[in-house]
Every structure is written in C-alpha cells, then in structure tokens.
Design a protein around this motif. Structure first.
Motif, PDB file in Angstrom:
ATOM      1  N   LEU A 168       0.869  -0.936   0.056  1.00  0.00           N
ATOM      2  CA  LEU A 168       0.026  -0.125  -0.002  1.00  0.00           C
ATOM      3  C   LEU A 168       0.826   1.098   0.120  1.00  0.00           C
ATOM      4  O   LEU A 168       1.854   1.372   1.008  1.00  0.00           O
ATOM      5  N   GLU A 169       0.534   2.208  -1.052  1.00  0.00           N
ATOM      6  CA  GLU A 169       1.365   3.428  -1.173  1.00  0.00           C
ATOM      7  C   GLU A 169       0.474   4.528  -0.783  1.00  0.00           C
ATOM      8  O   GLU A 169       1.052   5.537  -0.226  1.00  0.00           O
ATOM      9  N   TYR A 170      -0.851   4.659  -0.695  1.00  0.00           N
ATOM     10  CA  TYR A 170      -1.729   6.050  -0.821  1.00  0.00           C
ATOM     11  C   TYR A 170      -2.907   5.296  -0.703  1.00  0.00           C
ATOM     12  O   TYR A 170      -3.730   4.387  -1.098  1.00  0.00           O
ATOM     13  N   GLU A 216     -11.226   7.617  -8.517  1.00  0.00           N
ATOM     14  CA  GLU A 216     -10.450   6.490  -8.897  1.00  0.00           C
ATOM     15  C   GLU A 216     -10.203   7.022 -10.383  1.00  0.00           C
ATOM     16  O   GLU A 216      -9.115   6.846 -10.964  1.00  0.00           O
ATOM     17  N   TYR A 217     -11.208   7.279 -11.461  1.00  0.00           N
ATOM     18  CA  TYR A 217     -11.231   7.546 -12.863  1.00  0.00           C
ATOM     19  C   TYR A 217     -10.215   8.720 -12.921  1.00  0.00           C
ATOM     20  O   TYR A 217      -9.408   8.627 -13.789  1.00  0.00           O
ATOM     21  N   ARG A 218     -10.260   9.676 -11.933  1.00  0.00           N
ATOM     22  CA  ARG A 218      -9.340  10.852 -12.322  1.00  0.00           C
ATOM     23  C   ARG A 218      -8.009  10.603 -11.986  1.00  0.00           C
ATOM     24  O   ARG A 218      -7.088  10.888 -12.798  1.00  0.00           O
ATOM     25  N   ILE A 219      -7.581   9.543 -11.002  1.00  0.00           N
ATOM     26  CA  ILE A 219      -6.330   9.351 -10.830  1.00  0.00           C
ATOM     27  C   ILE A 219      -5.899   8.413 -11.885  1.00  0.00           C
ATOM     28  O   ILE A 219      -4.786   8.408 -12.318  1.00  0.00           O
ATOM     29  N   LYS A 220      -6.664   7.556 -12.446  1.00  0.00           N
ATOM     30  CA  LYS A 220      -6.058   6.652 -13.450  1.00  0.00           C
ATOM     31  C   LYS A 220      -5.990   7.450 -14.810  1.00  0.00           C
ATOM     32  O   LYS A 220      -5.156   6.829 -15.674  1.00  0.00           O
ATOM     33  N   GLN A 221      -6.247   8.673 -14.896  1.00  0.00           N
ATOM     34  CA  GLN A 221      -6.019   9.379 -16.068  1.00  0.00           C
ATOM     35  C   GLN A 221      -4.664  10.024 -15.941  1.00  0.00           C
ATOM     36  O   GLN A 221      -3.998  10.557 -16.742  1.00  0.00           O
ATOM     37  N   LEU A 222      -4.025  10.136 -14.627  1.00  0.00           N
ATOM     38  CA  LEU A 222      -2.667  10.593 -14.428  1.00  0.00           C
ATOM     39  C   LEU A 222      -1.585   9.713 -15.149  1.00  0.00           C
ATOM     40  O   LEU A 222      -1.651   8.416 -15.260  1.00  0.00           O
ATOM     41  N   SER A 223      -0.495  10.431 -15.305  1.00  0.00           N
ATOM     42  CA  SER A 223       0.831   9.701 -15.775  1.00  0.00           C
ATOM     43  C   SER A 223       1.359   8.836 -14.418  1.00  0.00           C
ATOM     44  O   SER A 223       1.142   9.401 -13.279  1.00  0.00           O
ATOM     45  N   LYS A 224       2.170   7.829 -14.536  1.00  0.00           N
ATOM     46  CA  LYS A 224       2.833   7.404 -13.391  1.00  0.00           C
ATOM     47  C   LYS A 224       3.779   8.358 -12.788  1.00  0.00           C
ATOM     48  O   LYS A 224       3.498   8.401 -11.541  1.00  0.00           O
ATOM     49  N   ILE A 225       4.223   9.378 -13.438  1.00  0.00           N
ATOM     50  CA  ILE A 225       4.939  10.430 -12.607  1.00  0.00           C
ATOM     51  C   ILE A 225       3.974  11.324 -11.701  1.00  0.00           C
ATOM     52  O   ILE A 225       4.489  11.656 -10.607  1.00  0.00           O
ATOM     53  N   GLN A 226       2.924  11.496 -12.095  1.00  0.00           N
ATOM     54  CA  GLN A 226       2.006  12.341 -11.402  1.00  0.00           C
ATOM     55  C   GLN A 226       1.491  11.380 -10.271  1.00  0.00           C
ATOM     56  O   GLN A 226       1.200  12.108  -9.343  1.00  0.00           O
ATOM     57  N   LYS A 227       1.219  10.199 -10.449  1.00  0.00           N
ATOM     58  CA  LYS A 227       1.062   9.415  -9.406  1.00  0.00           C
ATOM     59  C   LYS A 227       1.856   9.417  -8.312  1.00  0.00           C
ATOM     60  O   LYS A 227       1.574   9.359  -7.150  1.00  0.00           O
ATOM     61  N   GLU A 228       3.133   9.417  -8.884  1.00  0.00           N
ATOM     62  CA  GLU A 228       4.377   9.253  -7.782  1.00  0.00           C
ATOM     63  C   GLU A 228       4.479  10.514  -6.940  1.00  0.00           C
ATOM     64  O   GLU A 228       4.756  10.466  -5.844  1.00  0.00           O
ATOM     65  N   GLN A 229       4.220  11.375  -8.017  1.00  0.00           N
ATOM     66  CA  GLN A 229       4.035  12.966  -7.017  1.00  0.00           C
ATOM     67  C   GLN A 229       3.111  12.948  -5.870  1.00  0.00           C
ATOM     68  O   GLN A 229       3.284  13.456  -4.701  1.00  0.00           O
ATOM     69  N   LEU A 230       1.890  12.282  -6.297  1.00  0.00           N
ATOM     70  CA  LEU A 230       0.780  12.348  -5.399  1.00  0.00           C
ATOM     71  C   LEU A 230       1.405  11.580  -4.377  1.00  0.00           C
ATOM     72  O   LEU A 230       0.865  12.014  -2.987  1.00  0.00           O
ATOM     73  N   ILE A 231       1.884  10.358  -4.515  1.00  0.00           N
ATOM     74  CA  ILE A 231       2.214   9.400  -3.288  1.00  0.00           C
ATOM     75  C   ILE A 231       3.361  10.221  -2.547  1.00  0.00           C
ATOM     76  O   ILE A 231       3.044  10.080  -1.241  1.00  0.00           O
ATOM     77  N   GLN A 232       4.080  10.887  -3.141  1.00  0.00           N
ATOM     78  CA  GLN A 232       5.279  11.467  -2.475  1.00  0.00           C
ATOM     79  C   GLN A 232       4.720  12.766  -1.539  1.00  0.00           C
ATOM     80  O   GLN A 232       5.006  12.968  -0.438  1.00  0.00           O
ATOM     81  N   LEU A 233       3.689  13.524  -2.219  1.00  0.00           N
ATOM     82  CA  LEU A 233       3.238  14.665  -1.097  1.00  0.00           C
ATOM     83  C   LEU A 233       2.211  14.053   0.079  1.00  0.00           C
ATOM     84  O   LEU A 233       2.361  14.645   1.042  1.00  0.00           O
ATOM     85  N   SER A 234       1.859  12.843  -0.067  1.00  0.00           N
ATOM     86  CA  SER A 234       1.143  12.242   0.933  1.00  0.00           C
ATOM     87  C   SER A 234       2.125  11.793   2.078  1.00  0.00           C
ATOM     88  O   SER A 234       1.607  11.692   3.173  1.00  0.00           O
ATOM     89  N   THR A 235       3.393  11.628   1.946  1.00  0.00           N
ATOM     90  CA  THR A 235       4.206  10.931   2.865  1.00  0.00           C
ATOM     91  C   THR A 235       5.204  12.437   3.506  1.00  0.00           C
ATOM     92  O   THR A 235       5.850  12.047   4.488  1.00  0.00           O
TER      93      THR A 235
END
Length: 86
Positions: free
Chosen positions: A50-52, A66-85
């Motif tokens: 689990l990352e986020y 979920e739909y909006r997040i699935k539209q993001l690139s992997k880099i954008q998802k990684e940034q979202l995960i990073q911001l949450s930590t």
C-alpha cells in the motif's frame, strides 16, 4: 454507512495499481494471497504494498476519484504519493 477508500498499491515490478474498497487492509491481503477476488493485474505482480489512500463518504465519490487518478501519468501518481508522505 461505511467509508469508501481509494488506494494506490505498488506492485513488485514497480507499477502502480489503483482501486476502491471499504476495507483497504483486506483488499491488499486479497491481492497478495491471489484470492479469487484479487485483480488479474496484481496476480502476476505480487507482492504489492500500500502506497496511498484517501477516504470518501460515498462509493460514487471514491470511483470518481479513481477515474481521475487513472488518467494521471505514472510520474503524476508518484508525485501524489510523495506529497502524502511529507
């Protein structure tokens, strides 16, 4: 009324899987134990971690996110995960 959760899990190949559930811990266990309910995508990419996660008051809102997040690139998802930590 149970809370709904959107979650992002990291697979063993470093890919990211996004899903929705009412019990994140149970769902991660299902993915890792190759349960009949586990997603086909994660079955060959175990173990996952689990990352986020985010919580929502309704299933509809969780699926919309979920739909909006699935539209993001992997880099954008990684940034979202990073911001949450941080």
């Amino acid at each position: 009324m149970p809370a709904w959760y959107l979650y992002i899990a990291r697979c063993s190949d470093n890919s990211l899987y996004t899903g929705v559930t009412i019990d994140v811990e149970r769902r991660i266990n299902e993915h890792n134990n190759c349960n009949k309910k586990s997603a086909k995508y994660t079955r060959v990419r175990r173990p996952i971690t689990l990352e986020y996660q985010e919580s929502f008051i309704s299933k509809q809102l969780a699926y919309q996110r979920e739909y909006r997040i699935k539209q993001l690139s992997k880099i954008q998802k990684e940034q979202l995960i990073q911001l949450s930590t941080t």
